[in-house]
Design a protein around this motif. Structure first.
Motif, PDB file in Angstrom:
ATOM      1  N   HIS A 153      39.742  11.507   6.863  1.00  0.00           N
ATOM      2  CA  HIS A 153      40.894  11.319   6.401  1.00  0.00           C
ATOM      3  C   HIS A 153      41.230  12.120   5.750  1.00  0.00           C
ATOM      4  CE1 HIS A 153      40.977   7.507   9.457  1.00  0.00           C
ATOM      5  NE2 HIS A 153      39.977   7.325   8.990  1.00  0.00           N
ATOM      6  N   VAL A 154      42.670  12.145   5.246  1.00  0.00           N
ATOM      7  CA  VAL A 154      43.568  12.390   4.189  1.00  0.00           C
ATOM      8  C   VAL A 154      43.969  11.379   3.098  1.00  0.00           C
ATOM      9  CG1 VAL A 154      44.563  15.015   3.350  1.00  0.00           C
ATOM     10  CG2 VAL A 154      43.462  15.055   5.197  1.00  0.00           C
ATOM     11  N   SER A 155      43.641  11.749   2.180  1.00  0.00           N
ATOM     12  CA  SER A 155      43.960  10.400   1.295  1.00  0.00           C
ATOM     13  C   SER A 155      45.687  11.229   0.895  1.00  0.00           C
ATOM     14  CB  SER A 155      43.461  10.173   0.281  1.00  0.00           C
ATOM     15  OG  SER A 155      43.527  11.732  -0.887  1.00  0.00           O
ATOM     16  N   ARG A 156      46.091  10.473   0.407  1.00  0.00           N
ATOM     17  CA  ARG A 156      47.717  10.536  -0.058  1.00  0.00           C
ATOM     18  C   ARG A 156      48.288  12.065  -0.954  1.00  0.00           C
ATOM     19  NH1 ARG A 156      51.650   6.130  -3.018  1.00  0.00           N
ATOM     20  NH2 ARG A 156      50.243   6.758  -5.490  1.00  0.00           N
ATOM     21  N   ASP A 157      46.687  11.639  -2.180  1.00  0.00           N
ATOM     22  CA  ASP A 157      46.561  12.225  -3.281  1.00  0.00           C
ATOM     23  C   ASP A 157      45.695  14.238  -2.199  1.00  0.00           C
ATOM     24  OD1 ASP A 157      43.801  11.072  -2.993  1.00  0.00           O
ATOM     25  OD2 ASP A 157      43.867  11.080  -4.545  1.00  0.00           O
ATOM     26  N   ARG A 158      45.336  14.180  -1.370  1.00  0.00           N
ATOM     27  CA  ARG A 158      45.019  15.161  -0.731  1.00  0.00           C
ATOM     28  C   ARG A 158      43.600  15.411  -0.513  1.00  0.00           C
ATOM     29  NH1 ARG A 158      47.163  20.038  -2.199  1.00  0.00           N
ATOM     30  NH2 ARG A 158      48.147  20.826  -0.749  1.00  0.00           N
ATOM     31  N   ILE A 159      42.927  14.635  -0.895  1.00  0.00           N
ATOM     32  CA  ILE A 159      41.769  14.987  -0.242  1.00  0.00           C
ATOM     33  C   ILE A 159      40.424  14.175   0.763  1.00  0.00           C
ATOM     34  CG2 ILE A 159      39.201  13.904  -1.384  1.00  0.00           C
ATOM     35  CD1 ILE A 159      41.073  13.382  -4.094  1.00  0.00           C
ATOM     36  N   PRO A 160      40.195  14.874   1.256  1.00  0.00           N
ATOM     37  CA  PRO A 160      39.416  14.226   2.570  1.00  0.00           C
ATOM     38  C   PRO A 160      38.428  13.517   2.100  1.00  0.00           C
ATOM     39  CG  PRO A 160      39.792  17.350   2.969  1.00  0.00           C
ATOM     40  CD  PRO A 160      40.382  16.477   1.349  1.00  0.00           C
ATOM     41  N   PHE A 161      37.957  12.585   3.019  1.00  0.00           N
ATOM     42  CA  PHE A 161      37.008  11.424   3.112  1.00  0.00           C
ATOM     43  C   PHE A 161      36.654  11.426   4.138  1.00  0.00           C
ATOM     44  CE2 PHE A 161      40.803   8.922   2.769  1.00  0.00           C
ATOM     45  CZ  PHE A 161      40.774   7.918   3.412  1.00  0.00           C
ATOM     46  N   VAL A 162      35.898  10.315   4.327  1.00  0.00           N
ATOM     47  CA  VAL A 162      35.010  10.068   5.725  1.00  0.00           C
ATOM     48  C   VAL A 162      35.221   8.321   5.565  1.00  0.00           C
ATOM     49  CG1 VAL A 162      32.712   9.523   6.738  1.00  0.00           C
ATOM     50  CG2 VAL A 162      33.576  11.451   5.330  1.00  0.00           C
ATOM     51  N   TYR A 163      35.858   7.719   6.810  1.00  0.00           N
ATOM     52  CA  TYR A 163      35.880   6.785   7.088  1.00  0.00           C
ATOM     53  C   TYR A 163      36.901   6.076   8.661  1.00  0.00           C
ATOM     54  CZ  TYR A 163      37.117   1.377   6.377  1.00  0.00           C
ATOM     55  OH  TYR A 163      37.111  -0.311   6.094  1.00  0.00           O
ATOM     56  N   THR A 210      50.097   3.087  13.813  1.00  0.00           N
ATOM     57  CA  THR A 210      50.117   3.475  12.468  1.00  0.00           C
ATOM     58  C   THR A 210      50.742   4.212  12.441  1.00  0.00           C
ATOM     59  OG1 THR A 210      47.891   5.221  10.915  1.00  0.00           O
ATOM     60  CG2 THR A 210      48.049   5.009  13.769  1.00  0.00           C
ATOM     61  N   HIS A 211      50.833   5.481  11.796  1.00  0.00           N
ATOM     62  CA  HIS A 211      51.832   6.574  11.481  1.00  0.00           C
ATOM     63  C   HIS A 211      51.431   8.026  11.136  1.00  0.00           C
ATOM     64  CE1 HIS A 211      51.313   6.439   7.129  1.00  0.00           C
ATOM     65  NE2 HIS A 211      51.147   5.330   7.291  1.00  0.00           N
ATOM     66  N   ILE A 212      52.053   8.801  11.139  1.00  0.00           N
ATOM     67  CA  ILE A 212      51.806  10.842  11.117  1.00  0.00           C
ATOM     68  C   ILE A 212      50.940  10.327  10.033  1.00  0.00           C
ATOM     69  CG2 ILE A 212      52.211  12.988  10.616  1.00  0.00           C
ATOM     70  CD1 ILE A 212      51.335  11.919  14.189  1.00  0.00           C
ATOM     71  N   PRO A 213      49.391  10.796   9.513  1.00  0.00           N
ATOM     72  CA  PRO A 213      50.014  11.131   7.899  1.00  0.00           C
ATOM     73  C   PRO A 213      50.309  11.547   7.345  1.00  0.00           C
ATOM     74  CG  PRO A 213      47.910  11.786   9.242  1.00  0.00           C
ATOM     75  CD  PRO A 213      48.908  10.742  10.169  1.00  0.00           C
ATOM     76  N   ARG A 214      50.547  13.042   7.771  1.00  0.00           N
ATOM     77  CA  ARG A 214      51.132  14.146   6.890  1.00  0.00           C
ATOM     78  C   ARG A 214      51.488  15.391   7.933  1.00  0.00           C
ATOM     79  NH1 ARG A 214      49.646  16.047   1.858  1.00  0.00           N
ATOM     80  NH2 ARG A 214      48.352  13.657   1.275  1.00  0.00           N
ATOM     81  N   GLU A 215      52.136  15.787   7.378  1.00  0.00           N
ATOM     82  CA  GLU A 215      52.302  17.514   8.247  1.00  0.00           C
ATOM     83  C   GLU A 215      50.675  17.722   9.042  1.00  0.00           C
ATOM     84  OE1 GLU A 215      52.923  20.848  10.058  1.00  0.00           O
ATOM     85  OE2 GLU A 215      51.548  21.506   8.150  1.00  0.00           O
ATOM     86  N   PRO A 216      50.884  18.567  10.486  1.00  0.00           N
ATOM     87  CA  PRO A 216      49.787  18.753  10.538  1.00  0.00           C
ATOM     88  C   PRO A 216      49.292  20.503   9.811  1.00  0.00           C
ATOM     89  CG  PRO A 216      50.977  18.793  12.270  1.00  0.00           C
ATOM     90  CD  PRO A 216      51.997  18.053  11.154  1.00  0.00           C
ATOM     91  N   ASN A 217      50.047  20.786  10.054  1.00  0.00           N
ATOM     92  CA  ASN A 217      49.299  22.663   9.764  1.00  0.00           C
ATOM     93  C   ASN A 217      48.444  22.064   8.134  1.00  0.00           C
ATOM     94  OD1 ASN A 217      50.064  24.724  10.841  1.00  0.00           O
ATOM     95  ND2 ASN A 217      51.794  23.466  11.441  1.00  0.00           N
ATOM     96  N   GLU A 218      48.886  20.949   7.153  1.00  0.00           N
ATOM     97  CA  GLU A 218      48.191  20.562   5.928  1.00  0.00           C
ATOM     98  C   GLU A 218      47.680  20.125   6.508  1.00  0.00           C
ATOM     99  OE1 GLU A 218      49.978  18.893   1.291  1.00  0.00           O
ATOM    100  OE2 GLU A 218      50.890  18.221   2.801  1.00  0.00           O
ATOM    101  N   ALA A 244      46.469   6.257   4.345  1.00  0.00           N
ATOM    102  CA  ALA A 244      46.851   7.553   4.300  1.00  0.00           C
ATOM    103  C   ALA A 244      47.829   7.581   3.258  1.00  0.00           C
ATOM    104  CB  ALA A 244      47.987   8.035   5.608  1.00  0.00           C
ATOM    105  N   ASP A 245      47.937   6.310   2.719  1.00  0.00           N
ATOM    106  CA  ASP A 245      49.578   5.554   1.798  1.00  0.00           C
ATOM    107  C   ASP A 245      48.415   5.861   0.913  1.00  0.00           C
ATOM    108  OD1 ASP A 245      51.034   6.126   4.208  1.00  0.00           O
ATOM    109  OD2 ASP A 245      50.828   3.988   4.237  1.00  0.00           O
TER     110      ASP A 245
END
Length: 606
Positions: free
Chosen positions: A347-357, A464-472, A379-380
């Protein structure tokens, strides 16, 4: 000139250790604008910059060109280009340049040792705008209002599309067309020029128009519909409709008389190159663009979330893994027990860091006298906050009626203390840490988590909801992998076919496989046609030049001939699911040459 050439080569070789090299390769092209170039490590071959590569000339069925190279080892590959890279060989060729003249007669484009390794379009300087008609199961592509006409038979409607600037002189930029059909041949699934009479709208399939440009800010898409050759109306997909890079729209269909004749339902997807600020090393390098060079003779054992699922729902026949899933400790234990690869979820966190869960959401205990579970969407939240929470998965929460209280459940899921090594069992490790701390020979199956739209089109999976714009979202993950992946064996997977497309088009170092529930009823139903069956998944992956597909193993175990079908389409087949935890099912899949088996029980006899 020809009589003097050997003398020239001799002089060059004697003085500068130079050699005249002739390159020859066979390749069909689909339009006069396409040409073949050879690009490589030598400066005279462009120094891996495709625009500076050696342009070849078509002579008697072979693309041929010559250049003078310094003696020594040279790496190179052939590409098909126009104003962008259309196709490239999926692995590098090697040449030892010595004295005298040398002819590199390389046979067929993309063929290495009898196996074909060809990769498709690469977005380096341009973007794609894809417009789909008929891609959702719950929305008919066209509806004509009763005053205009009775509802048409699906196959009687034809649609065509063009791109034109909103401001400035009109033009008609025509797209490539790709038809999605679960029953189509591999050739019929490939992009092609538009049909002169438009594209037929057929139930169970959809039409995709693919436009290319450096930007689409001032571009409108004109869709024209006909029935039995008679115009029905025109619809416009305007820049205002495309405020986001992905969306679904119901557009009014304006008839020839200016009246609204009905509406057309479309989706758009814009795929951009990796953002310049996120282009890590190798992101745009032809030298490492070996994502299509897969070893189809190897059979992989892949550890699911490392040593398997530790978050097991009440009533499941699964046994919880002995170590917390998706942690460094779980991955390392799987490696010690012989896993070729480990699979994990990013996933990508709210502060734009990819992490594993694994899950999109988790639960935490509320404060107060009577603690109750409170949902948090991962994502929030910034990553540091997630890493300090005592997260409870929905699978663990299902045990609450058995345990009797949230306090009792929390006591069994306490966060392990920090461990400053690869046996760290804390949840939500960063993707960077996973890439840098684990042995470089351990392969990674990196699943990108992105929610799918459920059938009906009104809700996303797991609410759930879309976490952020897919390209980013994709760019942030690719940036981390490009910076820290090194030469680790690695491929990407995702259940969202559009995320798979982005992963495939934005980079060429790592292959991409399409994850699919393969129509197994227990997984629910999805709105996207590509996500609803194994046949649909195979068609999508073959049409887009993916590495392969990764379905639930149930249909493979029931009908092993699906493996032959996948391989005949040039696709690898990886399987997952609860049935892979039974030795007899693993043995059956090995017997039928399944390329990779993702399972919880790494290290146990199979």
């Amino acid at each position: 000139a020809n009589k003097n050439r050997p003398l020239l080569v001799f002089i060059l070789s004697a003085k500068h250790h130079m050699t005249r090299v002739v390159f020859r390769v066979a390749r069909d092209v689909s339009s006069p604008a396409e040409r073949v170039v050879v690009c490589g490590s030598a400066a005279a071959l462009g120094g891996w910059q495709w625009q500076a590569g050696l342009a070849l000339t078509l002579v008697e069925g072979h693309w041929t060109g010559e250049v003078v190279l310094e003696q020594g080892a040279v790496d190179y590959r052939y590409l098909v280009v126009s104003d962008h890279i259309i196709a490239l060989e999926g692995q590098t060729r090697k040449l030892l340049v010595a004295g005298g003249e040398l002819v590199a007669a390389d046979g067929q484009f993309g063929v290495f040792g009898g196996r074909t390794h060809i990769d498709t379009e690469w977005l380096l300087e341009h973007s794609q705008l894809r417009v789909r008609v008929g891609s959702r199961v719950s929305r008919p592509p066209v509806e004509l209002y009763p005053a205009a006409s009775s509802q048409p038979e699906a196959a009687t409607l034809h649609v065509r599309a063009s791109l034109s600037p909103v401001f400035g002189p009109p033009c008609a930029c025509l797209p490539d067309v790709q038809i999605f059909s679960p029953s189509a041949s591999r050739a019929a699934l490939q992009p092609r020029a538009p049909h002169p009479n438009g594209e037929a709208l057929i139930a169970g399939t959809f039409v995709e128009f693919i436009f290319r440009a450096s930007a689409f800010d001032d571009a409108a898409v004109c869709l024209t519909l006909e029935q039995h050759g008679t115009p029905i109306g025109t619809a416009w997909l305007l820049p205002a409709h495309r405020a986001t890079t992905h969306g679904a729209h119901t557009l009014p269909l304006v008839g020839p008389d200016g009246a609204v004749a009905g509406h057309v339902c479309v989706e758009h997807l814009q795929i951009n190159p990796i953002a310049a600020s996120l282009q890590g090393p190798d992101a745009t390098s032809l030298a490492t663009a070996n994502g299509a060079a897969w070893d189809f003779d190897r059979r992989l054992m892949v550890g699911h979330r490392g040593m398997g699922s530790s978050h097991v729902a009440a009533g499941s026949d699964k046994t919880a893994a002995p170590v917390t899933e998706n942690t460094l400790a779980s991955f390392m234990q799987a490696f010690r027990k012989g896993a070729d690869y480990v699979e994990f979820d990013v996933h990508v966190s709210r502060d734009r860091i990819p992490f594993v869960y694994h899950n999109f959401e988790a639960y935490v205990a509320s404060h107060g006298a009577a603690a109750t579970p409170v949902r948090v969407d991962l994502a929030d939240y910034p990553l540091a906050q997630l890493q300090t929470m005592q997260l409870i998965s929905r699978q663990q929460l299902s045990h609450l009626p058995i345990n009797g209280s949230l306090e009792a459940l929390l006591a069994g899921t306490a966060t392990p203390p920090p461990t400053p090594n690869i046996d760290d069992e804390r949840e939500c490790p960063t993707l960077e840490k996973v890439l840098t701390d684990l042995p470089p020979t351990l392969g990674f199956d990196v699943e990108i988590k992105y929610p799918l739209l459920l059938k009906g089109g009104a809700a996303w999976e797991n609410d759930t909801h879309i976490p952020r714009e897919p390209n980013e979202y994709v760019d942030l993950i690719l940036n981390t992998v490009m910076q820290h992946g090194g030469n680790r064996p690695l491929f990407f997977t995702c259940f969202d076919p559009d995320i798979c497309l982005m992963l495939k088009l934005k980079q060429k170092k790592y292959p991409v496989a399409f994850l699919t529930c393969a129509g197994v009823p227990s997984h629910g139903e999805y709105e996207d046609l590509r996500c609803r069956s194994l046949q649909g998944a195979l068609a999508f992956a073959a049409g887009q030049g993916m590495l392969g597909v990764a379905p639930d193993s149930s249909p493979i175990i029931e009908h092993p001939d699906h493996v032959v079908t996948a391989h005949s389409l040039g696709l690898a087949l990886f399987t997952w699911g609860g049935k892979n935890n039974y030795a007899e099912n693993v043995a059956l899949q090995k017997k039928h040459n399944v390329d990779g088996i993702i399972l919880d029980r790494i290290g146990l006899p199979h």
